[in-house]
Design a protein around this motif. Sequence first.
Motif, short mmCIF file in Angstrom:
data_model
loop_
_atom_site.label_atom_id
_atom_site.label_comp_id
_atom_site.label_asym_id
_atom_site.label_seq_id
_atom_site.Cartn_x
_atom_site.Cartn_y
_atom_site.Cartn_z
N PRO A 1 0.83 -1.21 0.00
CA PRO A 1 0.00 0.00 0.00
C PRO A 1 0.85 1.26 0.00
N GLY A 2 0.29 2.33 -0.54
CA GLY A 2 0.99 3.61 -0.54
C GLY A 2 0.52 4.52 -1.64
N ILE A 3 0.92 5.79 -1.56
CA ILE A 3 0.61 6.79 -2.59
C ILE A 3 1.44 6.49 -3.83
N GLU B 1 -2.53 10.67 -9.75
CA GLU B 1 -2.05 10.22 -8.45
C GLU B 1 -3.18 9.57 -7.67
N GLY B 2 -2.84 8.58 -6.89
CA GLY B 2 -3.83 7.87 -6.10
C GLY B 2 -3.14 6.98 -5.09
N ARG B 3 -3.79 5.89 -4.75
CA ARG B 3 -3.27 5.04 -3.69
C ARG B 3 -3.43 3.57 -4.06
N VAL B 4 -2.36 2.79 -3.80
CA VAL B 4 -2.51 1.34 -3.75
C VAL B 4 -3.09 1.02 -2.38
N VAL B 5 -4.27 0.46 -2.36
CA VAL B 5 -4.95 0.22 -1.08
C VAL B 5 -4.38 -1.02 -0.40
N GLN C 1 -6.73 3.08 -6.10
CA GLN C 1 -7.85 3.96 -5.76
C GLN C 1 -7.51 5.39 -6.18
N PRO C 2 -8.22 5.95 -7.15
CA PRO C 2 -7.96 7.33 -7.56
C PRO C 2 -8.41 8.31 -6.49
N GLU C 3 -8.01 9.56 -6.65
CA GLU C 3 -8.33 10.58 -5.65
C GLU C 3 -9.63 11.32 -5.96
N HIS D 1 -4.12 1.86 -22.83
CA HIS D 1 -4.56 1.00 -21.73
C HIS D 1 -3.42 0.38 -20.92
N HIS D 2 -2.19 0.82 -21.13
CA HIS D 2 -1.05 0.39 -20.32
C HIS D 2 -0.45 1.58 -19.58
N PHE D 3 0.15 1.30 -18.40
CA PHE D 3 0.65 2.39 -17.55
C PHE D 3 1.98 1.99 -16.89
N ALA D 4 2.74 3.02 -16.55
CA ALA D 4 3.84 2.88 -15.60
C ALA D 4 3.33 3.33 -14.24
N LEU D 5 3.83 2.70 -13.18
CA LEU D 5 3.48 3.07 -11.81
C LEU D 5 4.75 3.29 -11.01
N ALA D 6 4.73 4.33 -10.19
CA ALA D 6 5.84 4.57 -9.25
C ALA D 6 5.26 5.14 -7.97
N TYR D 7 5.85 4.77 -6.83
CA TYR D 7 5.41 5.28 -5.55
C TYR D 7 5.84 6.73 -5.37
N GLY D 8 4.93 7.52 -4.79
CA GLY D 8 5.19 8.93 -4.59
C GLY D 8 4.35 9.79 -5.51
N ARG D 9 4.45 11.09 -5.32
CA ARG D 9 3.72 12.05 -6.16
C ARG D 9 4.70 12.68 -7.15
N TRP D 10 4.50 12.39 -8.43
CA TRP D 10 5.46 12.78 -9.46
C TRP D 10 4.84 13.66 -10.57
N SER D 11 3.57 14.01 -10.44
CA SER D 11 2.89 14.69 -11.55
C SER D 11 3.54 16.02 -11.92
N SER D 12 3.93 16.80 -10.92
CA SER D 12 4.54 18.11 -11.20
C SER D 12 5.83 17.95 -11.99
N LEU D 13 6.64 17.00 -11.61
CA LEU D 13 7.90 16.79 -12.30
C LEU D 13 7.66 16.23 -13.71
N ILE D 14 6.67 15.34 -13.83
CA ILE D 14 6.36 14.76 -15.14
C ILE D 14 5.88 15.85 -16.10
N GLU D 15 5.15 16.82 -15.57
CA GLU D 15 4.71 17.93 -16.42
C GLU D 15 5.92 18.69 -16.97
N LYS D 16 6.96 18.84 -16.18
CA LYS D 16 8.17 19.52 -16.65
C LYS D 16 8.87 18.69 -17.73
N ILE D 17 8.86 17.38 -17.59
CA ILE D 17 9.42 16.52 -18.64
C ILE D 17 8.64 16.72 -19.93
N ALA D 18 7.31 16.74 -19.82
CA ALA D 18 6.47 16.95 -21.01
C ALA D 18 6.80 18.28 -21.68
N ASP D 19 6.99 19.33 -20.88
CA ASP D 19 7.35 20.63 -21.44
C ASP D 19 8.67 20.56 -22.20
#
Length: 465
Positions: free
Chosen positions: A377-379, A399-403, A419-421, A438-456
């Motif tokens: 479990p974790g964010i 971002e969400g949680r592995v229950v 579980q989404p937020e 329909h496929h995804f990568a998963l990593a523990y932690g909150r990474w959306s802000s940094l991923i947005e910078k990669i996209a930029d």
Amino acid sequence: MRRKPKVGFIGLSLELYKKNLPELMRSLESFSQELRVILEGMAEVIHYPLACNEEDVESAFSEFERENVDGVILVFLSYSTSLSLLPSLKRHLLPILIWNTQKIEEITPTFSREDLLNNHGMHGVQDVANVLTRAGRRFEIVTGHYKDEKVLGEIKEWCQAASIVSFLKKCRVGIIGYPLEGMGDFALDETSLLSRLGVEVCHISQKDLAHTAQKAPSEAIKEQMERDRANFSIAKDVTEKEHEESSRLEWAIRETMKKENLAAFTANFMAISEDGWLQTLPFLASSKMLSEGYGYAGEGDILTSIAVAMMQRLAGSANFTEMFTMDFGGNAILMSHMGEGNHALAREDRPVEMVGSTLGLVEIPVRPVLLRFALKPGIVTLVNLTVTAGEKLKIIATEGRVVDFPPIDGVMTPHYKFQPEKDLSEFLTELSKEGSSHHFALAYGRWSSLIEKIADLIDADFAKI
């Protein structure tokens, strides 16, 4: 798999000041050195303390190129003209961050001429931002006082993002077989991928892979199998032959990855069955190599293997996953795949089991073995790399949680609940409307802000759900 970013840092001023205000130059260089110390807490820094003309700027950028930096941070220590920068910024296509900062935090009634001279870089920022926009040269900008923790967090994220982009430009991905026919959501143009992102695709010969597996040293295979027995709880019905064939294929894939300098791979179980060269499927190999930092995705999905490799590099450990079943009662989704998953992310209160595959969808000489577990479990952050209209890249993050949910007895593959937020129905509708595959990568932690910078930095569209 993490690596400290490496950045160039250049402090900017004006040739006119250099000729006429030596005391100001000493003060600005001192501030430049102070900023360098701060940046060294985030990255390896190649520092050019003070550049005052076009020749200085070109000298700095030439050094940055030789040092193979991930990106360059510009700070206007005082005003500096845009046209002294533009030739080098057009010639050297390194990622650029303009850090719009200054020494003082506020203006008081005691503000002096010296304070003014030491704190007037912002109009240089506006000058160069205008010119770069007109020239079509991409750049990022962060504004704020140099001791503001939020600002420093943004700078740190940009450094990490630039490091990931450098990694992607050198990334090679192997594919065993071909993308599974009919799955159009991860179809792509390999030439476009190379030109837009820098990622090169290597087609792995199943014939060569089979020959490599057959000639695998017996002692090496024996050692692999012994480590598996020590690390995993092996089901009683898994035969020695099944374990050995999966181990041989694992050894062959490892050798091929090293030989071809691959950071990730993907395999299509249908193509393996149809071609008939390989004795089994690479479920064991993929799970173990995911745990060691390689990127991986199933079914010939090159894009998601890249996303997983990216998140391995960014977060230190990542997983390949897919959404299977909606749990409206628990506002969650059962996540799984056919037999692949990063066992380094497994719950620690249960042993990781090695079991025989119950896939039963294809004919294969030897039943594959796989690792069965539930994730801890974790964010977490889910990341989807896809293409949109005009073949433009797009990254979707959520971002969400592995229950906290134990393994389900009837599910014989790696699995867990995500579980989404937000409300599940809203979440899934938004995800599809953004064009997620329909496929995804998963990593523990909150990474959306940094991923947005990669996209930029890679000129990709971005959406956060």
